[in-house]
Design a protein around this motif. Structure first.
Motif, short mmCIF file in Angstrom:
data_model
loop_
_atom_site.label_atom_id
_atom_site.label_comp_id
_atom_site.label_asym_id
_atom_site.label_seq_id
_atom_site.Cartn_x
_atom_site.Cartn_y
_atom_site.Cartn_z
N TRP A 285 0.85 -1.19 0.00
CA TRP A 285 0.00 0.00 0.00
C TRP A 285 0.88 1.23 0.00
CZ3 TRP A 285 -0.75 4.32 3.09
CH2 TRP A 285 -1.88 5.09 2.78
N ARG B 114 0.72 5.85 -0.72
CA ARG B 114 0.04 7.09 -1.12
C ARG B 114 1.11 8.07 -1.56
NH1 ARG B 114 -4.20 9.24 2.89
NH2 ARG B 114 -5.41 7.60 1.84
N TYR C 72 7.67 4.34 0.89
CA TYR C 72 7.40 3.06 0.22
C TYR C 72 8.72 2.44 -0.27
CZ TYR C 72 5.29 -0.10 -3.28
OH TYR C 72 4.92 -1.19 -4.03
N LEU D 189 -3.49 0.16 -7.20
CA LEU D 189 -2.50 0.92 -6.43
C LEU D 189 -1.79 1.93 -7.31
CD1 LEU D 189 -0.89 1.31 -3.78
CD2 LEU D 189 0.67 -0.47 -4.58
#
Length: 255
Positions: free
Chosen positions: A93, A95, A155, A192
């Motif tokens: 996941w 953002r 990430y 994603l």
């Protein structure tokens, strides 16, 4: 491929784009597939597809950020399908955002899913593999771990850590004949990725720029990943461990 039939394969994030493609491939190869996902209904839908095609599978609701949830799910797999022979840590996941514009709450969520999730899974599954003296682990990282990616600092931090952890586990577990390898997708057309790019003109420009930079001239697709993952999970790859392989249409060519 040799050695997949009859094995129990756990795939995290198994209801997503790449995850569901991986699950369907394992099912087609004759493995019993444990579809791990926080969205149980979505996992059940993937299981229904596998069973309709003649495969064996079960859906397991699991929160990878919660170690107790992971331990319980792995125990349920072993009770219902048998000992885990293959582990694919696929869930992720993110953002998008410039690092200096993000805050600790976002960092912690990204780290919880992308770094602690795989740690919990390894800890829960590897003990049984060690006792049995066999097993395959494939960790899905990202080319962001190899070359960086603007807007994905935390990430990339997690995926880079997963690469280093995988190499260490490959060394620690080699005497038990347990292989641990890493697959790094490049930009791949998944939910994603679409969330990362965003909507509107900016999102279109970003996608088009990425397509132009990929020698194959297109984004990756979920169907591009199952072949290499199935191979690394098979007996055909029994002497391959600690390796990192990009699936990026030539965008990343790392030695």
């Amino acid at each position: 491929m040799q050695g997949l039939e009859g094995k129990v394969a756990v795939v995290t994030g198994g209801a997503g784009g790449i995850g569901s493609a991986l699950c369907r491939r394992f099912g087609a190869e004759g493995a019993a597939v444990a579809v791990f996902d926080i969205d149980h209904a979505a996992a059940e839908a993937v299981v229904a597809e596998i069973r309709a095609a003649g495969g064996a599978a079960g859906a397991f609701a699991v929160d990878l950020t919660d170690q107790d949830s992971v331990v319980a799910a792995v125990a349920a797999v072993e009770d219902n399908l048998g000992p885990v022979g293959i582990l694919v840590n696929n869930a992720g996941w993110d953002r998008a955002g410039a690092f200096l514009d993000t805050d600790r709450a976002l960092w912690e969520r990204i780290v919880a899913v992308n770094l602690y999730g795989p740690l919990h899974m390894h800890h829960a599954v590897l003990k049984g593999m060690v006792e049995r003296g066999e097993g395959r682990v494939v960790n899905i990282a990202s080319d962001a771990a190899r070359v960086g990616s603007s807007g994905e600092a935390v990430y990339a931090y997690c995926k880079g850590g997963l690469v280093a952890f995988s190499k260490t586990m490959a060394r620690e577990l080699a005497k038990q004949r347990i292989t641990v390898n890493v697959v790094c997708p490049g930009p791949t057309d998944t939910a994603l990725f679409r969330d990362f790019c965003g909507e509107g003109e900016y999102g279109d420009k970003l996608r088009n720029a990425l397509v132009r930079s990929i020698p194959f001239g297109r984004l990756g697709r979920p169907e591009d990943l199952p072949g290499i993952v199935a191979f690394l999970s098979s007996d055909d790859a029994a002497f391959i461990t600690g390796q990192v392989i990009s699936v990026s249409g030539g965008l990343t060519m790392a030695g």
